[in-house]
Design a protein around this motif. Structure first.
Motif, short mmCIF file in Angstrom:
data_model
loop_
_atom_site.label_atom_id
_atom_site.label_comp_id
_atom_site.label_asym_id
_atom_site.label_seq_id
_atom_site.Cartn_x
_atom_site.Cartn_y
_atom_site.Cartn_z
N ILE A 1 1.07 -7.36 -24.78
CA ILE A 1 1.64 -6.32 -25.63
C ILE A 1 0.61 -5.84 -26.64
O ILE A 1 0.46 -4.63 -26.86
CB ILE A 1 2.93 -6.82 -26.32
CG1 ILE A 1 4.03 -7.01 -25.28
CG2 ILE A 1 3.38 -5.86 -27.41
CD1 ILE A 1 5.24 -7.76 -25.77
N SER A 2 -0.13 -6.76 -27.26
CA SER A 2 -1.17 -6.36 -28.21
C SER A 2 -2.25 -5.53 -27.52
O SER A 2 -2.76 -4.56 -28.09
CB SER A 2 -1.82 -7.59 -28.85
OG SER A 2 -0.87 -8.32 -29.58
N LEU B 1 2.29 -11.92 -26.01
CA LEU B 1 1.66 -11.43 -27.24
C LEU B 1 0.33 -10.75 -26.91
O LEU B 1 0.02 -9.67 -27.43
CB LEU B 1 1.44 -12.59 -28.21
CG LEU B 1 0.83 -12.25 -29.56
CD1 LEU B 1 1.74 -11.32 -30.35
CD2 LEU B 1 0.58 -13.52 -30.35
N THR C 1 4.69 -17.12 -24.59
CA THR C 1 4.51 -16.52 -25.91
C THR C 1 3.10 -15.95 -26.06
O THR C 1 2.92 -14.79 -26.46
CB THR C 1 4.77 -17.56 -27.02
OG1 THR C 1 6.10 -18.08 -26.85
CG2 THR C 1 4.63 -16.96 -28.39
N LEU C 2 2.09 -16.75 -25.75
CA LEU C 2 0.71 -16.29 -25.86
C LEU C 2 0.42 -15.13 -24.91
O LEU C 2 -0.21 -14.14 -25.28
CB LEU C 2 -0.26 -17.45 -25.58
CG LEU C 2 -0.25 -18.62 -26.56
CD1 LEU C 2 -1.17 -19.72 -26.06
CD2 LEU C 2 -0.63 -18.17 -27.95
N ILE D 1 -7.42 -10.93 -28.09
CA ILE D 1 -6.39 -10.53 -27.13
C ILE D 1 -6.72 -11.09 -25.74
O ILE D 1 -5.84 -11.60 -25.04
CB ILE D 1 -6.25 -8.99 -27.10
CG1 ILE D 1 -5.62 -8.51 -28.41
CG2 ILE D 1 -5.43 -8.53 -25.90
CD1 ILE D 1 -5.63 -7.01 -28.61
N LEU E 1 -5.83 -14.74 -25.65
CA LEU E 1 -4.38 -14.92 -25.57
C LEU E 1 -3.88 -14.71 -24.14
O LEU E 1 -3.08 -15.50 -23.63
CB LEU E 1 -3.66 -13.96 -26.52
CG LEU E 1 -3.79 -14.22 -28.00
CD1 LEU E 1 -3.15 -13.10 -28.80
CD2 LEU E 1 -3.17 -15.56 -28.38
#
Length: 141
Positions: free
Chosen positions: A24-25, A21, A17-18, A56, A59
Motif C-alpha cells: 500500500i505504501s 503496509l 501486516t508488513l 518499502i 517491508l
C-alpha cells in the motif's frame, strides 16, 4: 508432512501486516506527485539519499517471505502440493512478464518494470497460493 524450510504459523499475521503496509505504501508513493513529504514525515535528505523506497522494499520482501513461507494451521500433503504448484506457476508467469518486457518496453520504462519485477514472483506466489486455498475451501463446503 515435514517441511524444514517453513516458519511457524505465528509469523503469518506479522507477515501480512508488513506485506500489506509495504504494498500500500509503495502504491501511494507511486501515485503521489510530491515525494518529499510522505504521510507528514520529512524524508532523510543527507548526502542526497532517500530511504523510503528501500524501507518499502524491505517491508514487501520480509512480509512476503513471512506470508509465503509460514506453515498453515493444517500443513498436510495437499497444502504442500498447492504451495509447490503455486511456486512453479509464479516463476513461469514472472518470466513471461519479463520476456514481454524485454520485447516491448524500452529505455527508462524498462528499468522501472525491472524494479517491479523484483517483487512479482513473491506477489504472484502469494496470490496464487491463497486463491487456490480459498477455492479448495469453497468446494469443500
Amino acid at each position: 508432512m515435514k517441511t524444514n524450510y517453513l516458519l511457524s504459523n505465528k509469523y503469518k499475521k506479522l507477515g501480512w501486516t508488513l506485506f500489506l503496509l509495504g504494498v500500500i505504501s509503495g502504491i501511494v508513493l507511486q501515485i503521489l506527485p510530491e515525494k518529499e513529504d510522505f504521510f507528514g514525515i520529512e524524508l532523510i535528505k543527507d548526502f542526497g539519499y532517500d530511504f523510503l523506497d528501500e524501507i518499502i522494499s524491505v517491508l514487501i520482501i520480509i512480509g512476503g517471505l513471512l506470508v509465503g513461507f509460514t506453515k498453515e494451521k493444517i500443513e498436510d500433503e495437499f497444502i504442500f502440493k498447492l504451495r509447490n504448484d503455486s511456486l512453479v506457476w509464479a516463476i513461469i508467469l514472472n518470466y513471461v512478464v519479463l520476456l514481454l518486457t524485454v520485447i516491448f518496453i524500452y529505455e527508462g520504462n524498462f528499468f522501472t518494470v525491472l524494479i517491479y519485477n523484483m517483487f512479482t514472483p513473491l506477489i504472484f506466489f502469494i496470490i496464487r497460493f491463497n486463491f487456490l486455498k480459498i477455492k479448495t475451501r469453497s468446494h469443500e463446503e
